[in-house]
Motif scaffolding. Structure first.
Motif, PDB file in Angstrom:
ATOM      1  N   GLU A   1       0.848  -1.187   0.000  1.00 37.81           N
ATOM      2  CA  GLU A   1       0.000   0.000   0.000  1.00 37.81           C
ATOM      3  C   GLU A   1       0.883   1.236   0.000  1.00 37.81           C
ATOM      4  N   ALA A   2       0.323   2.346  -0.421  1.00 37.00           N
ATOM      5  CA  ALA A   2       1.081   3.600  -0.461  1.00 37.00           C
ATOM      6  C   ALA A   2       1.550   3.964   0.942  1.00 37.00           C
ATOM      7  N   LYS A   3       2.777   4.389   1.045  1.00 37.20           N
ATOM      8  CA  LYS A   3       3.332   4.770   2.341  1.00 37.20           C
ATOM      9  C   LYS A   3       2.774   6.122   2.741  1.00 37.20           C
ATOM     10  N   PRO A   4       2.534   6.336   4.026  1.00 38.37           N
ATOM     11  CA  PRO A   4       2.043   7.650   4.454  1.00 38.37           C
ATOM     12  C   PRO A   4       3.102   8.721   4.201  1.00 38.37           C
ATOM     13  N   GLU A   5       2.634   9.932   3.921  1.00 40.32           N
ATOM     14  CA  GLU A   5       3.550  11.034   3.645  1.00 40.32           C
ATOM     15  C   GLU A   5       4.238  11.475   4.922  1.00 40.32           C
ATOM     16  N   SER A   6       5.456  11.949   4.775  1.00 40.91           N
ATOM     17  CA  SER A   6       6.196  12.445   5.931  1.00 40.91           C
ATOM     18  C   SER A   6       5.587  13.762   6.411  1.00 40.91           C
ATOM     19  N   LYS A   7       5.946  14.121   7.609  1.00 41.11           N
ATOM     20  CA  LYS A   7       5.445  15.365   8.193  1.00 41.11           C
ATOM     21  C   LYS A   7       5.862  16.579   7.355  1.00 41.11           C
ATOM     22  N   GLY A   8       7.105  16.577   6.856  1.00 40.50           N
ATOM     23  CA  GLY A   8       7.599  17.685   6.054  1.00 40.50           C
ATOM     24  C   GLY A   8       6.847  17.832   4.739  1.00 40.50           C
ATOM     25  N   VAL A   9       6.546  16.695   4.091  1.00 41.14           N
ATOM     26  CA  VAL A   9       5.807  16.749   2.828  1.00 41.14           C
ATOM     27  C   VAL A   9       4.389  17.251   3.075  1.00 41.14           C
ATOM     28  N   ARG A  10       3.761  16.779   4.142  1.00 41.92           N
ATOM     29  CA  ARG A  10       2.414  17.270   4.468  1.00 41.92           C
ATOM     30  C   ARG A  10       2.444  18.768   4.740  1.00 41.92           C
ATOM     31  N   ARG A  11       3.450  19.244   5.458  1.00 40.92           N
ATOM     32  CA  ARG A  11       3.570  20.668   5.774  1.00 40.92           C
ATOM     33  C   ARG A  11       3.773  21.483   4.495  1.00 40.92           C
ATOM     34  N   PHE A  12       4.638  20.991   3.594  1.00 42.26           N
ATOM     35  CA  PHE A  12       4.875  21.703   2.346  1.00 42.26           C
ATOM     36  C   PHE A  12       3.598  21.775   1.509  1.00 42.26           C
ATOM     37  N   LYS A  13       2.849  20.665   1.446  1.00 42.03           N
ATOM     38  CA  LYS A  13       1.608  20.660   0.674  1.00 42.03           C
ATOM     39  C   LYS A  13       0.588  21.617   1.276  1.00 42.03           C
ATOM     40  N   THR A  14       0.548  21.700   2.597  1.00 47.93           N
ATOM     41  CA  THR A  14      -0.346  22.664   3.242  1.00 47.93           C
ATOM     42  C   THR A  14       0.060  24.084   2.864  1.00 47.93           C
ATOM     43  N   PHE A  15       1.358  24.354   2.896  1.00 46.81           N
ATOM     44  CA  PHE A  15       1.890  25.665   2.507  1.00 46.81           C
ATOM     45  C   PHE A  15       1.545  25.964   1.052  1.00 46.81           C
ATOM     46  N   LEU A  16       1.689  24.939   0.203  1.00 43.24           N
ATOM     47  CA  LEU A  16       1.405  25.113  -1.218  1.00 43.24           C
ATOM     48  C   LEU A  16      -0.081  25.407  -1.445  1.00 43.24           C
ATOM     49  N   VAL A  17      -0.947  24.717  -0.714  1.00 42.21           N
ATOM     50  CA  VAL A  17      -2.384  24.956  -0.852  1.00 42.21           C
ATOM     51  C   VAL A  17      -2.743  26.346  -0.348  1.00 42.21           C
ATOM     52  N   ARG A  18      -2.137  26.740   0.756  1.00 42.70           N
ATOM     53  CA  ARG A  18      -2.457  28.038   1.354  1.00 42.70           C
ATOM     54  C   ARG A  18      -2.004  29.197   0.488  1.00 42.70           C
ATOM     55  N   PHE A  19      -0.780  29.146  -0.028  1.00 39.84           N
ATOM     56  CA  PHE A  19      -0.213  30.277  -0.758  1.00 39.84           C
ATOM     57  C   PHE A  19      -0.115  30.056  -2.262  1.00 39.84           C
ATOM     58  N   GLY A  20      -0.277  28.838  -2.720  1.00 42.08           N
ATOM     59  CA  GLY A  20      -0.175  28.530  -4.133  1.00 42.08           C
ATOM     60  C   GLY A  20       1.268  28.551  -4.616  1.00 42.08           C
ATOM     61  N   VAL A  21       1.437  28.245  -5.872  1.00 45.61           N
ATOM     62  CA  VAL A  21       2.774  28.232  -6.470  1.00 45.61           C
ATOM     63  C   VAL A  21       3.413  29.623  -6.441  1.00 45.61           C
ATOM     64  N   PRO A  22       2.658  30.703  -6.720  1.00 46.23           N
ATOM     65  CA  PRO A  22       3.285  32.028  -6.646  1.00 46.23           C
ATOM     66  C   PRO A  22       3.841  32.338  -5.249  1.00 46.23           C
ATOM     67  N   GLY A  23       3.071  32.059  -4.226  1.00 47.98           N
ATOM     68  CA  GLY A  23       3.537  32.328  -2.863  1.00 47.98           C
ATOM     69  C   GLY A  23       4.712  31.463  -2.475  1.00 47.98           C
ATOM     70  N   ALA A  24       4.637  30.175  -2.832  1.00 53.18           N
ATOM     71  CA  ALA A  24       5.742  29.270  -2.519  1.00 53.18           C
ATOM     72  C   ALA A  24       7.018  29.700  -3.241  1.00 53.18           C
ATOM     73  N   SER A  25       6.872  30.160  -4.467  1.00 52.12           N
ATOM     74  CA  SER A  25       8.047  30.580  -5.236  1.00 52.12           C
ATOM     75  C   SER A  25       8.629  31.890  -4.710  1.00 52.12           C
ATOM     76  N   LEU A  26       7.770  32.842  -4.401  1.00 53.35           N
ATOM     77  CA  LEU A  26       8.253  34.154  -3.949  1.00 53.35           C
ATOM     78  C   LEU A  26       8.767  34.135  -2.514  1.00 53.35           C
ATOM     79  N   LEU A  27       8.163  33.323  -1.660  1.00 48.64           N
ATOM     80  CA  LEU A  27       8.596  33.264  -0.263  1.00 48.64           C
ATOM     81  C   LEU A  27       9.636  32.183  -0.015  1.00 48.64           C
ATOM     82  N   GLY A  28       9.725  31.219  -0.912  1.00 50.73           N
ATOM     83  CA  GLY A  28      10.651  30.109  -0.754  1.00 50.73           C
ATOM     84  C   GLY A  28      12.102  30.506  -0.520  1.00 50.73           C
TER      85      GLY A  28
END
Length: 185
Positions: free
Chosen positions: A107-134
């Motif tokens: 079965e698919a392995k659960p995502e790590s805490k860091g990946v979940r956090r990054f995806k949350t950040f990506l959803v919240r700010f989108g690609v523009p925010g992630a790129s500009l604040l990254g």
């Protein structure tokens, strides 16, 4: 001898047309990037426009390489998982290189805490925010790899990374130019 004089003396030993190439090569290095490379170019005596342009070109070139390699790796992984899933669904035997010890697909392995956090950040700010604040947290090459690995389109990543690289490099070049004018003059 101060740092500015040292850099100016060092760059004066190299032909003028090679100097922007040195800045571009430095900008391709993670953690140096366009921001620091343009500062070094300005302090070494290059015209700020040339230093910034070379730094943007070097940094963006490295991001393009990361995005295309990362997208290729992701596509390979996704297609391999899809093939394995089809084999199990259809009921045919699974290849010998399957995940499980008995040849079954795990079965698919659960995502790590860091990946979940990054995806949350990506959803919240989108690609523009992630790129500009990254760049405040990690190099643009790492941000690009993370974005591509989550399935964001290559063109979208490249567009916003280009905007971010130009913004941060321009900002630091202007600051470096101002500081140099203040210190030397």
């Amino acid at each position: 001898m101060n740092v500015v004089e040292f850099l100016q003396n060092l760059m004066s030993q190299v032909p003028f047309f090679i100097q922007p190439l040195i800045v571009a090569a430095a900008a391709a290095i993670p953690f140096v990037e366009g921001e620091l490379a343009s500062v070094l170019g300005v302090w070494a005596g290059l015209n700020p426009f040339i230093a910034a342009g070379a730094a943007v070109a070097g940094n963006f070139t490295s991001v393009v390489v990361v995005v295309f390699f990362g997208a290729g790796i992701r596509a390979g992984i996704v297609s391999r998982r899809a093939r394995r899933s089809e084999l199990v669904t259809v009921g045919r035997p699974v290849a010998a290189d399957a995940d499980g010890p008995d040849g079954s697909v795990d079965e698919a392995k659960p995502e790590s805490k860091g990946v979940r956090r990054f995806k949350t950040f990506l959803v919240r700010f989108g690609v523009p925010g992630a790129s500009l604040l990254g760049p405040l947290a990690i190099p643009t090459q790492f941000t690009s790899a993370l974005l591509v690995s989550t399935g964001v389109a290559k063109g979208w990543v490249l567009l916003w990374q280009a905007v971010a690289i130009m913004f941060w490099t321009t900002l630091t070049t202007l600051i470096a130019t101002g500081v140099l004018a203040f210190v030397t003059g």
